[in-house]
Design a protein around this motif. Structure first.
Motif, short mmCIF file in Angstrom:
data_model
loop_
_atom_site.label_atom_id
_atom_site.label_comp_id
_atom_site.label_asym_id
_atom_site.label_seq_id
_atom_site.Cartn_x
_atom_site.Cartn_y
_atom_site.Cartn_z
N ARG A 1 -4.80 -5.58 -8.78
CA ARG A 1 -5.57 -6.19 -7.70
C ARG A 1 -6.13 -5.13 -6.75
N TYR A 2 -5.39 -4.04 -6.54
CA TYR A 2 -5.87 -2.97 -5.67
C TYR A 2 -7.07 -2.27 -6.30
N GLU A 3 -7.05 -2.06 -7.60
CA GLU A 3 -8.18 -1.43 -8.29
C GLU A 3 -9.42 -2.34 -8.27
N ASP A 4 -9.21 -3.64 -8.44
CA ASP A 4 -10.33 -4.58 -8.49
C ASP A 4 -10.92 -4.87 -7.12
N GLN A 5 -10.06 -5.14 -6.13
CA GLN A 5 -10.52 -5.66 -4.85
C GLN A 5 -10.24 -4.75 -3.67
N GLY A 6 -9.56 -3.65 -3.89
CA GLY A 6 -9.22 -2.76 -2.78
C GLY A 6 -8.07 -3.33 -1.97
N ILE A 7 -8.05 -2.99 -0.69
CA ILE A 7 -6.94 -3.41 0.18
C ILE A 7 -6.88 -4.92 0.32
N LEU A 8 -8.02 -5.60 0.21
CA LEU A 8 -8.03 -7.06 0.32
C LEU A 8 -7.28 -7.72 -0.83
N ILE B 1 3.67 6.05 -5.40
CA ILE B 1 3.62 6.17 -6.86
C ILE B 1 2.61 7.23 -7.26
N ASN B 2 1.44 7.22 -6.59
CA ASN B 2 0.40 8.20 -6.92
C ASN B 2 0.76 9.61 -6.45
N LYS B 3 1.29 9.74 -5.23
CA LYS B 3 1.61 11.06 -4.69
C LYS B 3 2.75 11.73 -5.44
N LYS B 4 3.84 11.00 -5.64
CA LYS B 4 5.04 11.57 -6.25
C LYS B 4 5.07 11.40 -7.76
N SER B 5 4.06 10.77 -8.33
CA SER B 5 4.01 10.48 -9.77
C SER B 5 5.27 9.75 -10.22
N LEU B 6 5.63 8.72 -9.46
CA LEU B 6 6.81 7.93 -9.81
C LEU B 6 6.50 6.99 -10.98
N SER B 7 7.49 6.78 -11.82
CA SER B 7 7.34 5.74 -12.84
C SER B 7 7.54 4.39 -12.16
N LEU B 8 7.17 3.33 -12.86
CA LEU B 8 7.34 2.00 -12.28
C LEU B 8 8.81 1.70 -12.02
N ARG B 9 9.67 2.10 -12.94
CA ARG B 9 11.10 1.86 -12.79
C ARG B 9 11.66 2.62 -11.58
N GLN C 1 0.83 -1.20 0.00
CA GLN C 1 0.00 0.00 0.00
C GLN C 1 0.87 1.26 0.00
N ASN C 2 1.96 1.25 0.75
CA ASN C 2 2.88 2.38 0.80
C ASN C 2 3.48 2.65 -0.58
N VAL C 3 3.88 1.57 -1.27
CA VAL C 3 4.45 1.72 -2.61
C VAL C 3 3.43 2.36 -3.55
N LEU C 4 2.21 1.85 -3.54
CA LEU C 4 1.17 2.37 -4.44
C LEU C 4 0.83 3.83 -4.11
N LEU C 5 0.80 4.18 -2.83
CA LEU C 5 0.51 5.56 -2.46
C LEU C 5 1.63 6.50 -2.91
N ILE D 1 4.68 -4.65 -9.36
CA ILE D 1 3.88 -3.47 -9.00
C ILE D 1 2.63 -3.40 -9.86
N ILE D 2 2.74 -3.77 -11.12
CA ILE D 2 1.56 -3.76 -12.00
C ILE D 2 0.49 -4.71 -11.46
N GLN D 3 0.91 -5.88 -11.00
CA GLN D 3 -0.05 -6.83 -10.40
C GLN D 3 -0.71 -6.23 -9.16
#
Length: 175
Positions: free
Chosen positions: A103-110, A75-83, A69-73, A97-99
């Protein structure tokens, strides 16, 4: 079961040092060794960030839900690229990270919880019915026999229908 490693540590280190110490371009080293230059760029970045340990092969790691969750947040806050995210959090591949994102978009935190892989350890097989300890009454025996005969009759009807359908199909083909 271990992962198959395509490029060993010595090969990666030699290529990275040719780029950094030999003052050669990433393209020329990659073309000379017949592999994609994006791999070499990633190796150089990991080497610069983590030193020689950044090139070591990695075992399959298990990341906590909080870490994912920290990684995904970030990426969104700092607009980091995947690399960039892989480099910052020492994650070996962008596909991981793509996976997580999917999964986060489909199922949320679960969706970020670890899911067991492979076949379940205990499979639920249907067990054959055990014979009761008491002998069956005459009526129960007859009911079981009727059920058995009905099943046999239904099976024969289906078989007969298949044979007739096959014969009709053959008759249509002949003319």
């Amino acid at each position: 079961m271990e992962r198959k490693i395509k490029y060993n540590y010595g090969f990666k280190l030699r290529c990275v040092e040719e780029v950094l110490n030999g003052h050669r371009s990433v393209n020329s080293v990659a073309n000379e060794n017949n592999f994609d230059e994006s791999n070499l760029r990633k190796w150089v970045k990991f080497y610069q960030q983590y030193g020689k340990e950044g090139l070591l092969p990695r075992e399959n790691q298990i990341y906590s839900v909080k870490f994912k969750q920290n990684v995904l947040l970030k990426i969104n806050k700092k607009s980091l690229s995947l690399r960039e995210a892989c480099l910052e959090f020492n994650i070996p591949s962008e596909s991981v990270i793509i996976q997580w994102q999917k999964r986060y978009e489909d199922q949320g935190i679960l969706g970020l919880k670890d899911q067991p892989k492979g076949r379940p350890k205990s499979m639920n097989f249907k067990r054959a019915k055990k014979k009761p300890s008491k002998p069956l009454s005459r009526e129960e025996e007859l009911l079981l026999e009727i059920e058995s005969l009905r099943c046999e009759n239904a099976l024969l009807k289906k078989f007969n229908a298949l044979v007739q359908a096959e014969e009709a199909k053959n008759l249509k083909r002949k003319p």
